[in-house]
Write a protein that holds these residues in place. Sequence first.
Motif, PDB file in Angstrom:
ATOM      1  N   GLY A  62       0.790  -1.224   0.000  1.00 39.05           N
ATOM      2  CA  GLY A  62       0.000   0.000   0.000  1.00 39.05           C
ATOM      3  C   GLY A  62       0.820   1.271   0.000  1.00 39.05           C
ATOM      4  N   ILE A  63       2.090   1.172  -0.395  1.00 41.35           N
ATOM      5  CA  ILE A  63       2.987   2.327  -0.403  1.00 41.35           C
ATOM      6  C   ILE A  63       3.292   2.700  -1.848  1.00 41.35           C
ATOM      7  CG2 ILE A  63       5.264   3.175   0.294  1.00 41.35           C
ATOM      8  CD1 ILE A  63       5.091   0.897   2.500  1.00 41.35           C
ATOM      9  N   GLU A  64       3.063   3.951  -2.200  1.00 41.06           N
ATOM     10  CA  GLU A  64       3.336   4.413  -3.557  1.00 41.06           C
ATOM     11  C   GLU A  64       4.841   4.502  -3.769  1.00 41.06           C
ATOM     12  OE1 GLU A  64       2.289   8.240  -6.472  1.00 41.06           O
ATOM     13  OE2 GLU A  64       1.576   8.177  -4.385  1.00 41.06           O
ATOM     14  N   THR A  65       5.300   4.170  -4.968  1.00 37.13           N
ATOM     15  CA  THR A  65       6.729   4.246  -5.264  1.00 37.13           C
ATOM     16  C   THR A  65       6.983   5.168  -6.449  1.00 37.13           C
ATOM     17  OG1 THR A  65       6.764   2.363  -6.800  1.00 37.13           O
ATOM     18  CG2 THR A  65       7.053   1.884  -4.449  1.00 37.13           C
ATOM     19  N   VAL A  66       8.143   5.832  -6.414  1.00 36.93           N
ATOM     20  CA  VAL A  66       8.578   6.686  -7.516  1.00 36.93           C
ATOM     21  C   VAL A  66      10.047   6.408  -7.774  1.00 36.93           C
ATOM     22  CG1 VAL A  66       6.904   8.493  -6.970  1.00 36.93           C
ATOM     23  CG2 VAL A  66       9.219   8.619  -6.015  1.00 36.93           C
ATOM     24  N   ARG A  67      10.507   6.820  -8.931  1.00 37.81           N
ATOM     25  CA  ARG A  67      11.912   6.662  -9.303  1.00 37.81           C
ATOM     26  C   ARG A  67      12.675   7.971  -9.126  1.00 37.81           C
ATOM     27  NH1 ARG A  67      15.858   2.780  -9.889  1.00 37.81           N
ATOM     28  NH2 ARG A  67      17.129   3.094 -11.742  1.00 37.81           N
ATOM     29  N   TYR A  68      11.974   9.091  -9.362  1.00 38.09           N
ATOM     30  CA  TYR A  68      12.596  10.412  -9.276  1.00 38.09           C
ATOM     31  C   TYR A  68      11.720  11.348  -8.455  1.00 38.09           C
ATOM     32  CZ  TYR A  68      14.904   8.521 -13.436  1.00 38.09           C
ATOM     33  OH  TYR A  68      15.580   7.723 -14.316  1.00 38.09           O
ATOM     34  N   LEU A  69      12.324  12.391  -7.907  1.00 41.17           N
ATOM     35  CA  LEU A  69      11.563  13.375  -7.148  1.00 41.17           C
ATOM     36  C   LEU A  69      10.723  14.266  -8.050  1.00 41.17           C
ATOM     37  CD1 LEU A  69      14.070  14.451  -4.353  1.00 41.17           C
ATOM     38  CD2 LEU A  69      12.140  12.873  -4.207  1.00 41.17           C
ATOM     39  N   ASP A  70      10.962  14.200  -9.368  1.00 40.67           N
ATOM     40  CA  ASP A  70      10.101  14.926 -10.305  1.00 40.67           C
ATOM     41  C   ASP A  70       8.650  14.484 -10.137  1.00 40.67           C
ATOM     42  OD1 ASP A  70      12.553  15.726 -11.168  1.00 40.67           O
ATOM     43  OD2 ASP A  70      12.500  14.632 -13.059  1.00 40.67           O
ATOM     44  N   ASP A  71       8.476  13.257  -9.630  1.00 37.17           N
ATOM     45  CA  ASP A  71       7.139  12.692  -9.465  1.00 37.17           C
ATOM     46  C   ASP A  71       6.515  13.046  -8.121  1.00 37.17           C
ATOM     47  OD1 ASP A  71       7.340  11.369 -11.965  1.00 37.17           O
ATOM     48  OD2 ASP A  71       8.564   9.820 -11.019  1.00 37.17           O
ATOM     49  N   GLY A  72       7.182  13.870  -7.322  1.00 39.23           N
ATOM     50  CA  GLY A  72       6.630  14.296  -6.039  1.00 39.23           C
ATOM     51  C   GLY A  72       7.518  13.935  -4.867  1.00 39.23           C
ATOM     52  N   SER A  73       7.217  14.485  -3.698  1.00 42.19           N
ATOM     53  CA  SER A  73       8.020  14.265  -2.502  1.00 42.19           C
ATOM     54  C   SER A  73       7.829  12.850  -1.968  1.00 42.19           C
ATOM     55  CB  SER A  73       7.648  15.286  -1.423  1.00 42.19           C
ATOM     56  OG  SER A  73       6.293  15.120  -1.049  1.00 42.19           O
ATOM     57  N   VAL A  74       8.797  12.402  -1.170  1.00 34.02           N
ATOM     58  CA  VAL A  74       8.742  11.066  -0.577  1.00 34.02           C
ATOM     59  C   VAL A  74       9.107  11.164   0.897  1.00 34.02           C
ATOM     60  CG1 VAL A  74       9.345   9.947  -2.758  1.00 34.02           C
ATOM     61  CG2 VAL A  74      11.160  10.540  -1.137  1.00 34.02           C
ATOM     62  N   ASP A  75       8.685  10.168   1.676  1.00 31.09           N
ATOM     63  CA  ASP A  75       9.088  10.139   3.083  1.00 31.09           C
ATOM     64  C   ASP A  75      10.053   9.005   3.385  1.00 31.09           C
ATOM     65  OD1 ASP A  75       7.258   8.084   2.871  1.00 31.09           O
ATOM     66  OD2 ASP A  75       5.829   8.919   4.298  1.00 31.09           O
ATOM     67  N   VAL A  76      10.349   8.179   2.367  1.00 28.76           N
ATOM     68  CA  VAL A  76      11.289   7.076   2.528  1.00 28.76           C
ATOM     69  C   VAL A  76      12.099   6.917   1.246  1.00 28.76           C
ATOM     70  CG1 VAL A  76      11.519   4.575   2.788  1.00 28.76           C
ATOM     71  CG2 VAL A  76       9.878   5.794   4.186  1.00 28.76           C
ATOM     72  N   VAL A  77      13.388   6.632   1.409  1.00 33.17           N
ATOM     73  CA  VAL A  77      14.233   6.218   0.289  1.00 33.17           C
ATOM     74  C   VAL A  77      14.642   4.774   0.547  1.00 33.17           C
ATOM     75  CG1 VAL A  77      16.464   6.495  -0.862  1.00 33.17           C
ATOM     76  CG2 VAL A  77      15.103   8.514  -0.257  1.00 33.17           C
ATOM     77  N   VAL A  78      14.354   3.900  -0.407  1.00 30.50           N
ATOM     78  CA  VAL A  78      14.770   2.501  -0.319  1.00 30.50           C
ATOM     79  C   VAL A  78      15.969   2.336  -1.242  1.00 30.50           C
ATOM     80  CG1 VAL A  78      14.117   0.106  -0.693  1.00 30.50           C
ATOM     81  CG2 VAL A  78      12.424   1.738   0.179  1.00 30.50           C
ATOM     82  N   ALA A  79      17.131   2.070  -0.653  1.00 30.92           N
ATOM     83  CA  ALA A  79      18.377   2.004  -1.422  1.00 30.92           C
ATOM     84  C   ALA A  79      18.862   0.570  -1.505  1.00 30.92           C
ATOM     85  CB  ALA A  79      19.443   2.883  -0.774  1.00 30.92           C
ATOM     86  N   SER A  80      18.782   0.010  -2.704  1.00 34.38           N
ATOM     87  CA  SER A  80      19.147  -1.385  -2.908  1.00 34.38           C
ATOM     88  C   SER A  80      20.016  -1.514  -4.149  1.00 34.38           C
ATOM     89  CB  SER A  80      17.875  -2.224  -3.049  1.00 34.38           C
ATOM     90  OG  SER A  80      18.180  -3.590  -3.176  1.00 34.38           O
ATOM     91  N   LEU A  81      20.407  -2.747  -4.456  1.00 32.97           N
ATOM     92  CA  LEU A  81      21.206  -3.001  -5.643  1.00 32.97           C
ATOM     93  C   LEU A  81      20.421  -2.588  -6.881  1.00 32.97           C
ATOM     94  CD1 LEU A  81      23.800  -4.206  -6.836  1.00 32.97           C
ATOM     95  CD2 LEU A  81      22.615  -6.403  -6.944  1.00 32.97           C
ATOM     96  N   ASP A  82      21.024  -1.731  -7.693  1.00 34.09           N
ATOM     97  CA  ASP A  82      20.361  -1.187  -8.872  1.00 34.09           C
ATOM     98  C   ASP A  82      21.336  -1.259 -10.037  1.00 34.09           C
ATOM     99  OD1 ASP A  82      19.063   0.275 -10.810  1.00 34.09           O
ATOM    100  OD2 ASP A  82      18.361   1.829  -9.434  1.00 34.09           O
ATOM    101  N   LEU A  83      21.133  -2.222 -10.919  1.00 26.96           N
ATOM    102  CA  LEU A  83      22.056  -2.418 -12.035  1.00 26.96           C
ATOM    103  C   LEU A  83      21.940  -1.325 -13.083  1.00 26.96           C
ATOM    104  CD1 LEU A  83      21.766  -6.291 -12.520  1.00 26.96           C
ATOM    105  CD2 LEU A  83      23.391  -4.994 -11.126  1.00 26.96           C
ATOM    106  N   ASP A  84      20.873  -0.519 -13.009  1.00 35.80           N
ATOM    107  CA  ASP A  84      20.687   0.593 -13.945  1.00 35.80           C
ATOM    108  C   ASP A  84      20.829   1.941 -13.242  1.00 35.80           C
ATOM    109  OD1 ASP A  84      20.065  -1.107 -16.161  1.00 35.80           O
ATOM    110  OD2 ASP A  84      18.084  -1.425 -15.293  1.00 35.80           O
TER     111      ASP A  84
END
Length: 274
Positions: free
Chosen positions: A112-134
């Motif tokens: 039930g948590i919305e996700t975004v890739r960039y802040l252009d899509d709006g503010s966030v209250d959590v950053v999930v930092a994981s392995l990202d091959l891209d």
Amino acid sequence: MHTTGQLGPAVILSFDLDGVIYRGSNLIEHAAAAVNQARRHGYPVYFGTNNTHYGAEAIAARLSDLGISARPENVVCAADATAWVLAELDPPARRALVMGTEHLAEEIEKAGIETVRYLDDGSVDVVVASLDLDLSFRVLSHAHWALRHAGARLVVPSHDRNFPWSSGSLPGGGALATALSYSAEVDPIMVGKPATRMFDEILKRENARPRDLVLVGDNLETDIGAAKALGARSVLVFTGVSDRADLERTAAADRPDFAIPDLSRFPWEELAGP
């Protein structure tokens, strides 16, 4: 449920995957035999991994393709555990910038948590930092800004410095998350090993005690570290990240109960007893 048997009053085995069961796309020798032997003893077998590229269903299917029978309910992975942790935060997470795979974002959205890739899509209250091959510098910069300037919390699914690959190793999710933690000067909320959230779930499912669980892994820092934090027993296998030289440099209090060259030398008899 856990069973009484040769390894003591109650035994549950949790095998790490990368560096223990497989390396890249290849099954590691003796892995399937060890899993099968555990099942012949009647011990519950789980697979616990910091991998965030796949969820429990996909991992179970991959294991089956490699010749190891597995069901999703016997897999605990960092992607699923991240969704559990985000749902348990106080205050709860509502919107997350996800630096990671599409699957990780999908698991988070299931909570039930919305996700975004960039802040252009709006503010966030959590950053999930994981392995990202891209991973791009743009994504890294947006994550940094949310943490440093907007008060977002940093959640780290995997703290692996690196992970085994066919040609050696590659940078792990922990390496990327550490860069963000350092630049934004924030403390991370850890999800995967050496944190114990995944194994707390196993103990809950089996109605078991920490000492009933035997963690089998290749990484002193994450696998054996999780066992120490939980109060579980541990077996280090020299088929992945850590080797004998690493073990010799490790303080006695941080060493595993057993260290073996490969799973053909699994200490079934030695682990017997209370």
